[in-house]
Write an enzyme that holds these catalytic residues in place. Sequence first.
Site, short mmCIF file in Angstrom:
data_model
loop_
_atom_site.label_atom_id
_atom_site.label_comp_id
_atom_site.label_asym_id
_atom_site.label_seq_id
_atom_site.Cartn_x
_atom_site.Cartn_y
_atom_site.Cartn_z
N GLU A 50 1.02 -1.24 0.03
CA GLU A 50 -0.10 0.05 -0.03
C GLU A 50 0.90 1.30 -0.04
O GLU A 50 0.59 2.30 -0.68
CB GLU A 50 -1.00 -0.05 1.40
CG GLU A 50 -2.01 -1.16 1.10
CD GLU A 50 -3.11 -0.88 -0.17
OE1 GLU A 50 -3.13 0.14 -0.71
OE2 GLU A 50 -3.42 -1.83 -0.52
N TYR A 133 -5.21 7.31 4.49
CA TYR A 133 -5.41 6.02 3.30
C TYR A 133 -4.57 4.95 3.83
O TYR A 133 -5.28 3.95 3.60
CB TYR A 133 -5.03 6.73 2.02
CG TYR A 133 -4.74 5.48 1.16
CD1 TYR A 133 -5.83 5.16 0.44
CD2 TYR A 133 -3.48 4.69 0.68
CE1 TYR A 133 -5.64 3.76 -0.55
CE2 TYR A 133 -3.53 3.79 0.00
CZ TYR A 133 -4.43 3.39 -0.58
OH TYR A 133 -4.47 2.35 -1.55
N ASP A 151 -8.78 6.90 -2.32
CA ASP A 151 -7.56 7.50 -3.13
C ASP A 151 -8.22 7.84 -4.48
O ASP A 151 -9.48 8.24 -4.73
CB ASP A 151 -6.58 6.18 -3.47
CG ASP A 151 -7.37 4.95 -4.46
OD1 ASP A 151 -8.48 4.93 -4.70
OD2 ASP A 151 -6.65 4.04 -4.75
#
Length: 368
Positions: A50, A133, A151
């Site tokens: 990520e 996020y 996102d």
Amino acid sequence: MPSHAVNESMTFRPADSTSFQRALLRWYHAHHRNLPWRSSRDPYHIWVSEVMLQQTQVNTVLPYFALFVERFPTLEALAGADLQEVLKTWEGLGYYARARNLHRAAQVVIEEMDGKIPESWTEFKTLPGVGNYIASAVQSIAFDHAHAVVDGNVKRVLARVFLMKSPVNHAASQRVFEETAGALMTHEKPGTYNQAIMELGALICKPRNPECKMCCLSQLCGAFRTGRADKYPKRNKRKRVPTHRVATGVVWRNGTLLITRRKPDGLLGGLWEFPGGKVDKGEDPRDACIREIREETGIRIRVCGHMAFIKHAYTHFKIEMDVFQCEYESGKIRLNGPDAFRWIRLDEIQQYPFPKANLKFIPLIEKI
């Protein structure tokens, strides 16, 4: 559904979030890509993926992820590694603060959290480099906690489905998109749901030429039903990106090359580079090269010839770089700006992490 979504979309309102979730999950199970981090339940591997995927496309990340987890297979291995090795492994991927923060965060987890990645969104978010996020992605995918990710892909899907007028590139819009994403979030398979909506944005609901007729959400989508997919998402007009002229010197001394290391914080922090700097208005790039190297290192050099002209774009500016072949003439190194220097042999150059702009001309040095 969120009240602001209804206010912004007067022409369309989906029946309920359940229809949205079911359609998305059915599509994902049938069409998702088999990516290496999706076959892992290791929170560390999910975290690494990520971090890499922030502002970087999947195809670019794939080889970097494979190399990174090979070099640093566990959180302990990453925490115990030298930062220079971490940056070298990250070399070329860009946004190097991500690597520095991930390295430091791994050390914090090992040293202060008994080596266990926190299963709390709030606690995990205290780690270096972990924003909303990353916290939501890791907590949902690794631990099945219901935190919605937002996102660019997610914003695009939501903006089109709900005809949202909030500009996706305006900071004040973030809260609107987070609230909308949160209202749609499923508590049954939150990690799968988050991956599904991001995957739909990446593969189907693309920025240009979206595959609307193939989209599982087409019957729920305001933009498709009104024929306005090309009008969403809304964006504020970007400011013009400035271009800076830079002069860089490849300085030779007795068969060795001079490289300097940037301070650990800030743009390209911790990376090595060939010395140089900005060209003043009206200044000849050759003169700028000599001046900048003297100001930065304290030595005098002679420019022998022009090696390359390099263009490179960063997020908020671009550079045009003149690269010169140079020879050391006199002086002792006294650094002003960099925090370290080395005189290295050409065959040692691959040991050091360099910015991408330098990587563009290093092959030319190797041919000399």
